[in-house]
Design an enzyme around this catalytic site. Structure first.
Site, PDB file in Angstrom:
ATOM      1  CD  GLU A  89      46.024 -19.845 -75.659  1.00  0.00           C
ATOM      2  OE1 GLU A  89      46.913 -18.991 -75.705  1.00  0.00           O
ATOM      3  OE2 GLU A  89      45.187 -20.010 -76.571  1.00  0.00           O
TER       4      GLU A  89
ATOM      5  NE  ARG B 110      43.285 -12.614 -75.665  1.00  0.00           N
ATOM      6  CZ  ARG B 110      44.170 -12.293 -76.596  1.00  0.00           C
ATOM      7  NH1 ARG B 110      44.271 -13.019 -77.698  1.00  0.00           N
ATOM      8  NH2 ARG B 110      44.952 -11.248 -76.432  1.00  0.00           N
TER       9      ARG B 110
ATOM     10  CG  HIS C  60      48.128 -17.640 -78.969  1.00  0.00           C
ATOM     11  ND1 HIS C  60      47.314 -17.519 -77.868  1.00  0.00           N
ATOM     12  CD2 HIS C  60      48.191 -16.410 -79.514  1.00  0.00           C
ATOM     13  CE1 HIS C  60      46.902 -16.270 -77.753  1.00  0.00           C
ATOM     14  NE2 HIS C  60      47.426 -15.575 -78.754  1.00  0.00           N
TER      15      HIS C  60
ATOM     16  CG  ASP D  78      46.631 -18.989 -83.657  1.00  0.00           C
ATOM     17  OD1 ASP D  78      47.502 -19.852 -83.899  1.00  0.00           O
ATOM     18  OD2 ASP D  78      46.898 -17.852 -83.222  1.00  0.00           O
TER      19      ASP D  78
END
Length: 330
Positions: free
Chosen positions: A263, A234, A295, A258
């Site tokens: 985001e 996260r 992600h 990622d």
């Protein structure tokens, strides 16, 4: 049941429609994210299916409940974007997919490690331009290096197995001590020791009040000079501004992300024709030793099949009054 999907992408529709004949639900796919402005679009939907960047705060949940929704089905493991207390007060049940494919995320973490180390992304661009010089592409042997894993759930344990296969020494920190970790050969330790001894640190823990900005100025100061930091869990586990300071002073030599704490306004959308307004994110992109993916660690056909099946099973269990094994409680 009537199920409305928010933030639905083509791959969501593909895999959920393929899995649904076994369950027989009525599926409605919306491309818009779930928020206070779009919640009314779920009117008369008994269940709403949401994803990691949808907003399910008290105001949104109230609108959903007023429209007839009784179940929030998260098609992901994370649920920090859902106000669980408000959901309980409104009589809404919340379910999730706790483990869809730990291999997908673990393997992506390794992809980030190997790409950053051997600089294959930079080599690819050089070769396409006819530049075969090797200067600036030097990496290191992963074999024999110490890797610290923060979080030893299903994903963390799969990551540990892969790293042991590379010949790494694996340190681990978690609030629970799983016997499987001992079988793999993970050395349990405290965070300070993990920070001090790890050449690579990979995050595999959930976002909670205790892990929010776990990687901050103080934590980075305890790390080895030249550490590699990987986050596929996260975004808000990392204090991004602290990490940027670590990159500038070269305390952090490699960064693979990622996920990103802000985001929500960026990931899962095509922003190539727009000016990105997030100055912190753009600063990250300016470093040649930073690798960011949007992600996508979960994005394998195996994982998507599992996500669709488990989510639809969660909905069916609710419909038939069966025990909700994947329910999330306040």
């Amino acid at each position: 049941m009537n199920v409305t999907f928010f933030n639905a992408k083509p791959y969501d529709k593909q895999f959920f429609e393929a899995a649904n004949p076994e369950f027989g639900h009525q599926l409605k796919f919306l491309e818009v994210p779930l928020n206070e402005h779009t919640a009314v679009l779920a009117k008369d939907a008994e269940a709403v299916c949401a994803f990691v960047n949808d907003h399910a705060d008290a105001a949104v949940l109230r609108l959903l409940a007023e429209g007839g929704t009784r179940l929030i089905a998260m098609r992901c493991a994370g649920y920090n974007n859902v106000d669980l207390k408000a959901a309980a007060e409104l009589g809404l049940k919340v379910v999730r997919v706790p483990a869809y494919s730990p291999h997908a995320v673990a393997e992506h973490a390794l992809a980030l490690i190997l790409t950053l180390n051997r600089k294959t992304h930079r080599a690819y661009n050089r070769v396409r331009e006819g530049n075969f010089a090797l200067t600036g592409l030097m990496g290191f042997d992963l074999h024999g290096r110490t890797v610290g894993l923060i979080g030893l759930g299903k994903i963390g344990l799969v990551t540990a197995r892969i790293l042991k296969g590379f010949g790494c020494r694996v340190l681990g920190f978690d609030i629970q001590h799983e016997a499987e970790a001992d079988e793999i050969g993970v050395e349990f330790t405290d965070l300070d020791t993990l920070f001090a001894q790890s050449d690579i640190i990979s995050l595999h823990c959930p976002l909670t009040p205790h892990t929010f900005h776990l990687i901050n100025d103080e934590a980075i100061a305890k790390m080895k000079d030249g550490v590699m930091l990987i986050n596929t869990s996260r975004g808000a586990i990392i204090d991004t501004k602290a990490v940027i300071k670590g990159l500038k002073c070269e305390k952090i030599k490699y960064l693979g992300l990622d996920v990103y704490e802000e985001e929500g306004d960026l990931f899962f959308e095509d922003m190539s024709a727009k000016v990105i307004q997030d100055d912190v994110f753009m600063r990250l992109l300016s470093f040649n030793n930073v690798l960011i993916t949007g992600h996508q660690a979960f994005l394998t056909s195996d994982a998507l099949q599992n996500i669709a099946h488990i989510t639809l099973q969660n909905i069916s269990d609710f419909e038939h009054g069966q025990a909700l094994t994947n329910q999330v409680l306040p």
